[in-house]
Write a protein that holds these residues in place. Structure first.
Motif, short mmCIF file in Angstrom:
data_model
loop_
_atom_site.label_atom_id
_atom_site.label_comp_id
_atom_site.label_asym_id
_atom_site.label_seq_id
_atom_site.Cartn_x
_atom_site.Cartn_y
_atom_site.Cartn_z
N MET A 59 31.69 61.28 46.56
CA MET A 59 32.16 61.90 45.62
C MET A 59 33.64 62.10 47.02
N ALA A 60 33.48 62.27 48.48
CA ALA A 60 34.98 61.33 49.25
C ALA A 60 34.94 60.19 49.05
N LYS A 61 34.17 59.13 48.61
CA LYS A 61 35.17 58.66 48.72
C LYS A 61 35.40 58.13 47.13
N GLU A 62 34.90 58.31 46.74
CA GLU A 62 35.66 58.22 44.64
C GLU A 62 37.64 59.39 45.26
N LYS A 63 37.63 60.37 45.65
CA LYS A 63 38.40 60.67 46.98
C LYS A 63 39.45 60.19 46.89
N ARG A 64 39.17 59.67 48.25
CA ARG A 64 39.78 58.62 48.33
C ARG A 64 40.29 57.30 47.88
N ARG A 65 39.54 56.66 47.41
CA ARG A 65 40.09 55.01 46.15
C ARG A 65 41.03 56.20 45.52
N ALA A 66 40.79 57.02 44.79
CA ALA A 66 41.65 58.42 44.06
C ALA A 66 43.55 58.36 45.06
N ARG A 67 43.19 58.52 46.29
CA ARG A 67 44.75 59.07 46.74
C ARG A 67 45.20 57.38 47.02
N LYS A 68 43.77 56.23 47.54
CA LYS A 68 44.59 55.51 47.66
C LYS A 68 45.55 54.49 46.11
N LYS A 69 44.85 54.86 45.12
CA LYS A 69 45.32 54.58 43.87
C LYS A 69 46.91 54.94 43.50
N ARG A 70 46.57 56.32 43.75
CA ARG A 70 47.64 57.09 43.56
C ARG A 70 48.85 56.69 44.56
N LYS A 71 48.75 56.89 45.96
CA LYS A 71 49.59 55.69 46.98
C LYS A 71 50.15 54.27 46.19
N LYS A 72 49.67 53.66 45.89
CA LYS A 72 50.11 52.23 45.92
C LYS A 72 51.07 52.83 44.30
N GLU A 73 50.43 53.35 43.91
CA GLU A 73 51.34 52.80 41.88
C GLU A 73 52.72 54.29 42.59
N ARG A 74 52.65 55.08 43.79
CA ARG A 74 53.46 55.55 44.22
C ARG A 74 54.81 54.75 44.89
N GLU A 75 53.85 53.92 46.03
CA GLU A 75 55.37 52.82 46.42
C GLU A 75 55.40 52.00 45.26
N GLU A 76 54.69 51.54 44.25
CA GLU A 76 55.42 50.59 43.19
C GLU A 76 56.97 51.12 42.29
N LEU A 77 56.43 52.34 42.09
CA LEU A 77 57.68 53.02 41.58
C LEU A 77 58.27 52.88 42.44
N GLU A 78 58.24 53.57 43.14
CA GLU A 78 60.20 53.80 44.41
C GLU A 78 60.42 52.12 44.40
#
Length: 51
Positions: free
Chosen positions: A1-20
């Motif tokens: 479950m912790a791995k999934e949260k880390r992956r989700a956090r990384k994905k959101r961060k990457k999407e946010r950087e792309e949007l910016e």
């Protein structure tokens, strides 16, 4: 479950950087078009583009 949260956090961060990055490109393009109208117009546009 912790791995999934880390992956989700990384994905959101990457999407946010792309949007910016896309937003920055749009602001730069708009600024370039507005620059021909003078500095005061450009400054007003920059203010509203930040919002």
């Amino acid at each position: 479950m912790a791995k999934e949260k880390r992956r989700a956090r990384k994905k959101r961060k990457k999407e946010r950087e792309e949007l910016e990055r896309r937003q920055q490109e749009r602001r730069e393009a708009a600024s370039a078009r507005l620059a021909q109208h003078g500095l005061s117009t450009l400054n007003i546009a920059r203010h509203f583009l930040k919002e």
